[in-house]
Design a protein around this motif. Structure first.
Motif, PDB file in Angstrom:
ATOM      1  N   ASN A 758     -19.463 -63.617  90.596  1.00  0.00           N
ATOM      2  CA  ASN A 758     -20.902 -62.941  89.921  1.00  0.00           C
ATOM      3  C   ASN A 758     -22.087 -63.369  91.859  1.00  0.00           C
ATOM      4  O   ASN A 758     -22.728 -62.656  91.740  1.00  0.00           O
ATOM      5  CB  ASN A 758     -21.681 -63.282  89.257  1.00  0.00           C
ATOM      6  CG  ASN A 758     -21.452 -62.581  87.926  1.00  0.00           C
ATOM      7  OD1 ASN A 758     -21.884 -61.564  87.404  1.00  0.00           O
ATOM      8  ND2 ASN A 758     -19.916 -63.407  86.892  1.00  0.00           N
ATOM      9  N   GLN A 762     -24.810 -60.905  93.218  1.00  0.00           N
ATOM     10  CA  GLN A 762     -26.250 -61.454  93.631  1.00  0.00           C
ATOM     11  C   GLN A 762     -26.056 -61.546  94.924  1.00  0.00           C
ATOM     12  O   GLN A 762     -27.821 -61.251  95.621  1.00  0.00           O
ATOM     13  CB  GLN A 762     -26.533 -62.673  93.056  1.00  0.00           C
ATOM     14  CG  GLN A 762     -26.271 -62.782  91.414  1.00  0.00           C
ATOM     15  CD  GLN A 762     -27.350 -61.792  90.764  1.00  0.00           C
ATOM     16  OE1 GLN A 762     -28.085 -61.792  91.461  1.00  0.00           O
ATOM     17  NE2 GLN A 762     -26.752 -61.455  89.266  1.00  0.00           N
ATOM     18  N   GLY A 766     -29.107 -58.859  96.368  1.00  0.00           N
ATOM     19  CA  GLY A 766     -30.216 -59.603  96.041  1.00  0.00           C
ATOM     20  C   GLY A 766     -30.722 -59.091  97.650  1.00  0.00           C
ATOM     21  O   GLY A 766     -32.169 -59.097  97.817  1.00  0.00           O
ATOM     22  N   GLU A 771     -34.989 -55.871  93.193  1.00  0.00           N
ATOM     23  CA  GLU A 771     -35.218 -56.406  92.029  1.00  0.00           C
ATOM     24  C   GLU A 771     -34.271 -56.014  90.602  1.00  0.00           C
ATOM     25  O   GLU A 771     -34.187 -55.994  90.061  1.00  0.00           O
ATOM     26  CB  GLU A 771     -36.410 -55.006  92.017  1.00  0.00           C
ATOM     27  CG  GLU A 771     -35.669 -53.872  92.041  1.00  0.00           C
ATOM     28  CD  GLU A 771     -35.578 -53.768  93.413  1.00  0.00           C
ATOM     29  OE1 GLU A 771     -35.195 -52.405  93.912  1.00  0.00           O
ATOM     30  OE2 GLU A 771     -36.003 -54.081  94.637  1.00  0.00           O
ATOM     31  N   ASP A 772     -32.979 -55.286  91.833  1.00  0.00           N
ATOM     32  CA  ASP A 772     -32.014 -55.347  90.767  1.00  0.00           C
ATOM     33  C   ASP A 772     -31.482 -56.359  90.529  1.00  0.00           C
ATOM     34  O   ASP A 772     -29.837 -56.498  89.806  1.00  0.00           O
ATOM     35  CB  ASP A 772     -31.259 -54.027  91.078  1.00  0.00           C
ATOM     36  CG  ASP A 772     -31.521 -52.761  91.107  1.00  0.00           C
ATOM     37  OD1 ASP A 772     -32.422 -52.771  90.168  1.00  0.00           O
ATOM     38  OD2 ASP A 772     -32.153 -51.860  91.761  1.00  0.00           O
ATOM     39  N   SER A 773     -31.231 -57.754  91.106  1.00  0.00           N
ATOM     40  CA  SER A 773     -30.180 -58.487  91.331  1.00  0.00           C
ATOM     41  C   SER A 773     -29.992 -59.137  90.287  1.00  0.00           C
ATOM     42  O   SER A 773     -28.577 -59.936  90.016  1.00  0.00           O
ATOM     43  CB  SER A 773     -30.690 -59.873  92.540  1.00  0.00           C
ATOM     44  OG  SER A 773     -31.818 -60.243  92.261  1.00  0.00           O
ATOM     45  N   ASN A 774     -30.766 -59.240  89.424  1.00  0.00           N
ATOM     46  CA  ASN A 774     -30.849 -60.030  88.089  1.00  0.00           C
ATOM     47  C   ASN A 774     -30.284 -59.021  86.755  1.00  0.00           C
ATOM     48  O   ASN A 774     -30.061 -59.846  85.971  1.00  0.00           O
ATOM     49  CB  ASN A 774     -32.135 -61.036  87.713  1.00  0.00           C
ATOM     50  CG  ASN A 774     -33.047 -61.547  88.031  1.00  0.00           C
ATOM     51  OD1 ASN A 774     -32.014 -62.034  88.976  1.00  0.00           O
ATOM     52  ND2 ASN A 774     -34.280 -62.040  88.842  1.00  0.00           N
ATOM     53  N   ARG A 775     -30.138 -57.695  86.904  1.00  0.00           N
ATOM     54  CA  ARG A 775     -29.565 -56.819  86.128  1.00  0.00           C
ATOM     55  C   ARG A 775     -28.485 -56.761  86.447  1.00  0.00           C
ATOM     56  O   ARG A 775     -27.715 -56.237  85.552  1.00  0.00           O
ATOM     57  CB  ARG A 775     -30.350 -55.264  86.352  1.00  0.00           C
ATOM     58  CG  ARG A 775     -32.049 -55.536  85.853  1.00  0.00           C
ATOM     59  CD  ARG A 775     -32.493 -54.185  86.276  1.00  0.00           C
ATOM     60  NE  ARG A 775     -34.216 -54.035  86.213  1.00  0.00           N
ATOM     61  CZ  ARG A 775     -34.730 -54.128  84.709  1.00  0.00           C
ATOM     62  NH1 ARG A 775     -34.037 -54.328  83.022  1.00  0.00           N
ATOM     63  NH2 ARG A 775     -36.249 -54.380  84.570  1.00  0.00           N
ATOM     64  N   SER A 777     -24.063 -57.113  86.414  1.00  0.00           N
ATOM     65  CA  SER A 777     -23.748 -58.588  86.394  1.00  0.00           C
ATOM     66  C   SER A 777     -22.275 -58.029  86.809  1.00  0.00           C
ATOM     67  O   SER A 777     -21.614 -56.880  86.724  1.00  0.00           O
ATOM     68  CB  SER A 777     -23.919 -59.576  85.269  1.00  0.00           C
ATOM     69  OG  SER A 777     -23.994 -58.456  84.193  1.00  0.00           O
TER      70      SER A 777
END
Length: 997
Positions: A758, A762, A766, A771-775, A777
């Motif tokens: 992960n 990230q 990132g 904007e997609d780093s937190n979505r 996994s």
């Protein structure tokens, strides 16, 4: 001008009016006016027209009468002869005498102006003749004023006149119109009793009031041993006695039975009461809902068998009226005035039981409207019977009620099939669907007959339009306001309240489409993902009931528009507000009103602007003959020789402008979904008057939803993100992620740690896509130990996850992410093999001194091994690079371009979901991930696994090389390569893999 007669003066005056009306000239002194006047007078005085020929006019009158008789227009023929004779024998203004030239001139002019008397409908209008004003002045008193007249001892005795020498019996006409063969032999005293109808006024309480009432009321024929009513002794009035006497004389075992005598008027009145819904009768009796006829009822002028056959014929229709009226009373709660369809106010008084659903209410409302008009006709007949203005027979009444009886037969047939024959435990949705289907099929059936059933089609169509109103109101409420209001559960689409709107399964499991199969005769809830319905249980049914037929062509549009509108209302977007605002406009009309207005507009356009084939009789006849010949030729090809069938087919298709070209052009297929070629005008009415309004609303609702998802919820961006990360289109970001894993593997370090994976993901995403780093996994899953023996399978523990928000998760579901992960894993395995070959060091970098001492003497075999290893490396690199380029460019890139183009053209969300599923199925199939072609994938995995083994041995150095291992790697690669080439060549030749060409 003093010598001019009054006729000349009036002619002069009318001539001037004629000139002013035609020419517009008002000045009588004008020269042009005088010229016109002289010209007109010249034509009047010296015309070249012959005088009318009275014999020729008489022959024309007789000819028209004969023609009307041939056409069986008896009433029109009788009116024609009576009116013409009355006209010829009536004086004309300013003309004395009868049957003058003026009379015949008027009739001759009417003959010239008339077109086709036998083809026009004629109903004689009653004319009230002006009664001559009576002279109320007492001339006797005026003339004998002042005179003394001696009236004798009896002043009230009338003056005797010799003109009254003949008695009344000699001047009495024959009592019956049909008694022209035999004269009435009734004794004079009996005739006095039967024909005497003297109006007498009486007052309650007077001494003779009761006696007068007993003489003037109807004889109580319903009482046992009722007194016989007086009647004529004419032979025609005693046919029953004559027949009984004949049976008595010819049959020694004949025993006369006791009979209840009634008059024909009483039979007529009870017939009218039976059709009016009255339940208690004397002639007709009801037992357990069935209408029967008494065996002992007779009339004097008919035999028992003849009367019974007529009464049983009446009882059949009375039974139909009774069943329909009982159904109306059951639905309306025995209310005399049923409420309008959709209103439940009339059932609020029925406590403890649910009111009938709205489709039955609407059907009853339509039936009640028809029976209201039917009872008005019955009341009119009974009023005429009471007034006794003219003789009325039972046959005449039945002939007058003939059209209504035919319509009642049609209504009863529809009721039996659509309502009465349905099992009691049937759900409301099946009841409503079956009733609407019955009406729909009945209209199609009668409409196919043609002109012979126009009245039945008109009646059924009006009944259908009233009955379908609740259905259309439910559809309108759903596709306009997003609310499926169906409390009685009669609509074929029902809401599953367990699934909320904001759930990811809303589009699939929210609505249930009910249908019943005709083949297996069982009720089913069809699970159709294309239409957005959910599955359910099955229960047996004893009837072959089907879903609503008329909604099938637009069922998908209704479902899509309804779900789209409901979804829009819950998104709180501007499009939903604007759509709802436009739907709440003051001028907005519901779907049912729009349908009725479209039907009325279509009918008006056909009446006011008929087609050329209808306006011109000659053109119509020529087109009909030509079309008949074309149809006859096609029927003869099928060995069908039926000229009447050809004529009817030609008439049905006559109004279609392009039918002749398409039918005579060779191959012809009747497309029932096309408006240009259809033999059912009712279906054409639905296509032109109902379906366009639903289609328009579908386009509006689905268009607003697609615009909202693309604009406010970034649907296209999320689809692109799935391709970026799962299909590795974002190569710059994903390269850093998977190379970090590959380096750990090459360095023999542990990489199967969620925290490490992960963090690497990230950091890689990132930097370029924050904007997609937190979505994104990564998860690790357990793997079968038996698969760990192959190094290439070690990556199967990886699972990439992307959080998709609602409502985008309706399109990108968890099932879709599983397919994305399968493709992602395959790409990762190919990338691993390619990376392993790309990172190998060259031969001169290898440490030859690390080789064993005993092998130094064998330097020539070592160089041969190096050469073989280099050749194998090149072969493996060629295979892996070809596979990598094919997957990334030919499959993913080209298929992705097609997918983007289809997404832009999607009209509704359901179509977009299908496009997305089709796209995933295409790449899943072309990446050889199907179970059917798993053997091909296994061969490719063997080669990829061979690449990883070759890479490990290359990096281990010459000391780890063995001739046997090199031979085995070359042999394995050669076998896999030959197997793949053979299999793929055969598949390409068969067309199984068109994308491989």
């Amino acid at each position: 001008m003093a010598h001019w007669s009054t006729f000349d003066k009036e002619t002069e005056k009318e001539t001037k009016k004629l000139i002013k009306c035609i020419s517009g000239m008002e000045d009588e002194e004008d020269q042009n006016f005088q010229l016109a006047l002289k010209f007109t007078w010249s034509n009047f005085r010296f015309h070249r027209f012959l005088d009318v020929d009275s014999h020729k006019v008489e022959r024309s009158i007789s000819g028209i009468y004969e023609k009307l008789m041939v056409h069986s227009d008896l009433r029109k023929a009788e009116s024609w002869m009576r009116l013409t004779d009355e006209f010829l024998n009536s004086p004309l203004p300013q003309t004395d005498g009868k049957k003058t030239d003026a009379h015949y001139s008027v009739l001759s002019m009417l003959f010239s102006l008339s077109g086709s008397p036998s083809n026009n409908d004629f109903t004689e209008r009653p004319r009230i003749k002006e009664a001559e004003a009576e002279d109320c002045f007492d001339w006797a008193k005026y003339l004998m004023e002042g005179e003394d007249i001696d009236n004798g001892l009896y002043p009230d005795t009338p003056v005797w006149s010799e003109d009254e020498s003949e008695d009344d019996d000699s001047q009495r006409p024959i009592s019956r119109e049909d008694s022209g063969i035999q004269l009435d032999r009734t004794p004079p005293e009996d005739q006095d009793n039967t024909n005497k109808t003297v109006p007498v006024t009486w007052t309650v309480g007077e001494p003779g009031a009761r006696a007068w009432l007993e003489q003037h009321v109807v004889t109580p024929y319903w009482v046992t041993h009722s007194p016989r009513f007086p009647h004529s002794l004419h032979l025609h009035s005693n046919l029953l006695n004559v027949w009984d006497q004949h049976l008595y004389n010819t049959d020694p075992l004949y025993l006369p039975e006791e009979k209840a005598f009634v008059t024909e008027t009483q039979v007529i009145r009870e017939t009218l009461w039976l059709f009016s819904g009255v339940k208690k009768h004397f002639i007709f009796q009801q037992h357990d809902g069935k209408v029967s006829v008494r065996n002992d009822v007779v009339v004097t002028h008919l035999t028992s068998n003849c009367l019974r056959s007529v009464l049983e014929y009446i009882a059949v229709y009375g039974q139909a009226v009774f069943r329909l009226q009982r159904f109306i009373d059951e639905v309306t709660g025995c209310s005399s005035e049923p409420c309008p369809p959709g209103s439940l106010s009339s059932h609020n008084s029925k406590k403890g039981s649910e009111p009938p659903f709205r489709t039955y209410q609407a059907f009853v409302w339509a039936l009640n409207k028809y029976f209201t008009s039917f009872k008005e006709e019955l009341t009119t007949i009974e009023r005429e019977l009471i007034c006794n203005d003219e003789t009325m027979t039972l046959s005449a009444v039945l002939e007058r009620l003939g059209p209504h009886l035919s319509q009642i037969k049609v209504l009863h047939k529809v009721f039996c099939t659509g309502v009465a024959d349905v099992p009691p435990a049937t759900p409301n949705v099946v009841r409503a669907s079956h009733l609407l289907n019955t009406l729909y099929k009945a209209i199609i059936e009668y409409d196919s007959v043609g002109e012979a059933s126009e009245q039945a089609v008109a009646l059924l169509f009006s009944l259908w339009t009233e009955t379908v109103r609740p259905y259309l109101e439910i559809v309108d409420e759903w596709i306009v306001h997003g609310h499926l209001f169906d409390p009685a559960k009669e609509f074929i689409i029902q809401r599953n309240k367990d699934v909320p709107v904001n759930h990811r399964d809303f589009w699939y499991a929210t609505y249930t489409l009910y249908s019943v199969s005709e083949t297996v005769e069982s009720e089913e809830k069809l699970n159709d993902s294309a239409s957005g319905s959910s599955g359910g249980d099955q229960s047996s049914s004893s009837r072959q009931l089907t879903m609503v037929s008329f909604l099938k062509p637009v069922l998908k549009q209704i479902i899509m528009a309804g779900k789209s509108m409901q979804l829009l209302r819950n998104l709180h977007c501007t499009e939903a507000e604007s759509s709802e605002k436009s739907s709440r406009d003051a001028e907005r009309k519901d779907l049912y009103t729009l349908f009725l207005e479209s039907v009325q507009s279509r009918l008006r356009s056909q009446e006011t602007s008929p087609t050329n084939t209808v306006t011109d009789d000659q053109a119509t006849r020529r087109s009909l003959i030509k079309m008949q010949s074309i149809v006859a030729q096609h029927l003869e090809m099928e060995n069908v020789h039926d000229p009447l069938l050809a004529i009817n087919f030609a008439r049905l298709y006559l109004e279609q402008s392009d039918f002749q070209e398409r039918f005579s052009g060779g191959d012809f297929i009747v497309d029932r979904s096309s408006q240009s070629v259809t033999c059912q005008t009712f279906e054409l009415t639905l296509r032109s008057c109902l379906y366009p309004h639903i289609e328009r609303r579908y386009i509006e609702c689905c268009g607003n939803l697609m615009k909202t998802l693309k604009k406010d919820y970034k649907l296209l961006e999320y689809l692109q993100a799935m391709r970026n990360y799962f299909l590795l289109e974002a190569g710059d970001a994903m390269y850093d992620f998977y190379t970090a894993i590959f380096n750990k593997v090459q360095e023999k370090e542990s990489w199967q740690q969620p925290s490490f994976l992960n963090v690497q993901l990230q950091e890689a995403v990132g930097q370029r896509y924050p904007e997609d780093s937190n979505r994104l996994s990564v998860f690790l899953e357990n793997m079968d130990p038996s698969r760990k023996k192959h190094p290439v399978n070690n990556l199967e523990v990886l699972t990439l996850s992307y959080k998709v928000p609602w409502p985008v998760d309706i399109v990108i579901s968890s099932e879709c992410q599983k397919i994305y992960n399968q493709v992602f894993l395959l790409l990762l395995q190919i990338k691993w093999a390619k990376y392993s070959l790309d990172t190998l060091r060259f031969i001169h970098e290898l440490k030859l001194q690390e080789a064993p001492a005993e092998d130094v003497k064998l330097k020539e075999p070592v160089h041969q091994q190096i050469h073989r290893m280099c050749l194998l490396r090149v072969k493996l690199m060629h295979f892996v690079n070809s596979l990598h380029n094919y997957i990334m460019t030919r499959i993913l890139h080209s298929t992705g371009l097609e997918f983007q183009h289809q997404v832009q053209e999607a009209k509704d969300l359901d179509q977009l979901i299908k496009i997305h599923y089709r796209y995933l199925a295409t790449i899943h199939d072309r990446c050889l991930l199907r179970e059917k072609v798993s053997f091909v994938k296994e061969a490719i995995m063997k080669v990829l696994n061979l690449v990883l083994i070759f890479s490990d041995r290359w990096q281990a150095g010459f000391g780890a090389w063995k001739i046997e291992s090199i031979d085995k790697m070359e042999s394995d690669f050669k076998n896999c390569h030959m197997f793949l080439v053979t299999i793929l060549n055969k598949a390409v030749c068969r067309g199984s893999f068109p994308h491989c060409k």
